[in-house]
Scaffold this active site. Structure first.
Site, PDB file in Angstrom:
ATOM      1  N   PRO A  80       0.828  -1.216   0.000  1.00 26.06           N
ATOM      2  CG  PRO A  80      -0.115  -1.105   2.150  1.00 26.06           C
ATOM      3  CD  PRO A  80       0.669  -2.003   1.236  1.00 26.06           C
ATOM      4  N   GLY A  82       2.011   4.923   0.823  1.00 26.07           N
ATOM      5  CA  GLY A  82       1.806   5.782   2.002  1.00 26.07           C
ATOM      6  C   GLY A  82       1.519   4.975   3.253  1.00 26.07           C
ATOM      7  N   GLY A  84       3.713   3.338   5.040  1.00 25.62           N
ATOM      8  CA  GLY A  84       4.871   3.234   5.930  1.00 25.62           C
ATOM      9  C   GLY A  84       5.641   1.948   5.711  1.00 25.62           C
ATOM     10  CG  LEU A  85       3.752  -1.179   5.050  1.00 25.46           C
ATOM     11  CD1 LEU A  85       2.668  -2.138   4.592  1.00 25.46           C
ATOM     12  CD2 LEU A  85       4.310  -1.622   6.405  1.00 25.46           C
ATOM     13  CB  SER A  87       4.937   1.621  -1.394  1.00 20.87           C
ATOM     14  OG  SER A  87       4.744   2.962  -1.046  1.00 20.87           O
ATOM     15  CB  ALA A  89      12.229   2.035  -0.511  1.00 25.49           C
ATOM     16  CB  ALA A  90       9.445  -1.805  -2.985  1.00 31.42           C
ATOM     17  CG  ASP A 127      12.355   3.276   3.957  1.00 31.55           C
ATOM     18  OD1 ASP A 127      12.728   2.986   5.104  1.00 31.55           O
ATOM     19  OD2 ASP A 127      11.331   3.963   3.729  1.00 31.55           O
TER      20      ASP A 127
HETATM   21  C1  MEV Z   1      10.681   5.946   6.630  1.00 28.94           C
HETATM   22  O1  MEV Z   1      10.334   4.608   6.276  1.00 28.94           O
HETATM   23  C2  MEV Z   1      11.745   5.947   7.661  1.00 28.94           C
HETATM   24  C3  MEV Z   1      12.176   7.324   8.170  1.00 28.94           C
HETATM   25  O2  MEV Z   1      13.162   7.087   9.179  1.00 28.94           O
HETATM   26  C4  MEV Z   1      12.732   8.180   7.059  1.00 28.94           C
HETATM   27  C5  MEV Z   1      14.059   7.672   6.521  1.00 28.94           C
HETATM   28  O3  MEV Z   1      14.771   6.949   7.229  1.00 28.94           O
HETATM   29  O4  MEV Z   1      14.404   8.058   5.395  1.00 28.94           O
HETATM   30  C6  MEV Z   1      11.020   8.071   8.815  1.00 28.94           C
END
Ligand code: MEV
Length: 308
Positions: A80, A82, A84-85, A87, A89-90, A127
Site C-alpha cells: 500500500p 503511504g 509506511g511499508l 512502497s 523504496a521498493a 528503506d
Molecule cells: C521511513 O520509512 C523511515 C524514516 O526514518 C525516514 C528515513 O529513514 O528516510 C522516517
C-alpha cells in the site's frame, strides 16, 4: 529491450526517524512485493500515462540519475502506498535495477537512495537498502559486522550490515490514512531544534536499536516486544504517532509481544510481533484498519524477466 525486477516491502522494527539523525536502526523485509517492468519507448510513460516530474518524482529522478533513454514503465505492487511499508523504496529499487540491467546491489542501493533524497528531501538509506538486500539490515554511522555496503549522504556515511532475522510473524495494521515521509521527517527535525526532550527521545531510540540487535541475535522475542513498546512511546514524544495508530496498538496489545508504528508515522501502519496473527489481524479489522499477516525473511531485489 524489456527488463523486470521486483523488490520487497519493509518494516522498520526499531529506529525510524532516529536513523535520519544518525542513530542506528533495524529493518526487515516482508513478503509483500512490488514489480517494475521497463521497455524501450518513444516517450517516458508510467502505467500508460506520460511521466511528469511533479506527479511521479521517483520515476523521474530514477530515469535522470541512471541517464536512461525514454522508457515505458509498468508497476504492479502489493504494497500500500503511504502505508509506511517502503512502497516508494521498493519501486525506486526495482526501477533503478531494471534501468541499469546489471548494477551491483550496492550501486542500486546508492542510486535508489539518491532517488529518495531528491524526491522527498531528507532521508536515510534504510528503506532502499532493505528493499535491495531483503532479510534484515542494521544501519549505523559506525562500522558494522557483516557490512554489505556503505552509503554516503549529505550528512555523512551510513554502514549497512546484514542482520540475520529468522522467520517471525509480523501483523501489519494499515490505518487507511496515507502519510508522506518527507513532511514527517521535517516535522521531527523542527521539534528537535526546539525541544531538548525530543533530542533525548531520538538518542534513546538509538540505544533501543542497539539493545534490540542483541535481543535479535539471541532470538529473545519477549525482550524484542518490550523494546518495541518502549520505542513506540518515544515515537509519540517526537510527534509522529496519531490517535488512530495508538488505538490500533492498544487493540493488538493483548495478542502481541509488542507493537509500534512503523515507518514515518502520521498515518501509515503499525506492526505487532505476535504468535497469534489471526487474533491480532481480527482486532485490527474490528477498528476498520487493514491487516496484513506477514513473515520476515523475504528475499531482496530479484530479477523477474529479461528479454532482448
Ligand atoms: C521511513 O520509512 C523511515 C524514516 O526514518 C525516514 C528515513 O529513514 O528516510 C522516517
Amino acid at each position: 529491450m524489456m527488463r523486470s525486477y521486483s523488490a520487497p516491502a519493509k518494516v522498520i522494527l526499531f529506529g525510524e526517524h532516529a536513523v535520519v539523525f544518525g542513530e542506528p536502526a533495524i529493518s526487515a523485509a516482508i513478503d509483500l512485493r512490488s514489480r517494475v517492468t521497463v521497455r524501450d519507448s518513444a516517450e517516458n510513460l508510467l502505467n500508460g500515462m506520460p511521466l511528469r516530474r511533479d506527479s511521479s518524482p521517483y520515476a523521474f529522478h530514477a530515469l535522470e540519475l541512471t541517464e536512461s533513454s525514454p522508457m515505458e514503465i509498468t508497476v504492479e505492487s502489493a504494497i500500500p502506498a503511504g502505508g509506511g511499508l517502503g512502497s516508494s523504496a521498493a519501486f525506486s529499487v526495482s526501477l533503478v535495477a531494471s534501468l541499469l540491467g546489471n548494477g551491483s546491489p550496492g550501486r542500486v542501493a546508492e542510486l535508489a537512495f539518491n532517488v529518495e533524497l531528491r524526491s522527498q528531501g531528507r532521508a536515510s538509506p534504510i528503506d532502499t537498502s532493505t528493499a535491495v538486500h531483503g532479510q534484515g539490515i542494521f544501519v549505523s554511522r559506525e562500522t558494522v559486522a557483516n557490512e554489505l555496503w556503505q552509503i554516503s549522504g549529505p550528512s555523512g556515511i551510513w554502514h549497512i550490515g546484514d542482520l540475520r532475522i529468522g522467520r517471525m510473524n509480523i501483523v501489519i495494521g494499515y490505518s487507511g490514512q496515507g502519510a508522506a515521509t518527507g513532511p514527517m521527517v521535517e516535522r521531527v527535525r523542527k521539534l528537535c531544534e526546539r525541544f531538548e526532550v525530543a533530542r533525548e527521545a531520538i538518542s534513546e531510540i538509538g540505544s533501543i536499536s542497539l539493545e534490540a540487535k542483541r535481543a535479535l541475535e539471541r532470538n529473545d522475542i519477549v525482550t524484542l516486544g518490550s523494546l518495541m513498546d518502549r520505542n513506540q512511546k518515544l515515537l509519540s514524544v517526537v510527534g509522529v504517532s496519531t490517535r488512530r495508530l495508538e488505538k490500533l496498538i492498544q487493540a493488538v496489545a493483548p495478542y502481541s509481544y509488542g507493537a509500534k508504528l512503523t515507518g514515518a508515522g502520521g498515518g501509515g501502519s503499525i506492526i505487532a510481533l505476535t504468535d497469534r496473527p489471526e487474533k491480532a489481524a481480527g482486532a485490527i479489522s474490528l477498528l476498520g484498519g487493514v491487516p496484513y499477516i506477514c513473515r520476515t525473511g523475504e528475499t531482496g531485489l530479484r530479477r523477474e524477466e529479461d528479454e532482448g
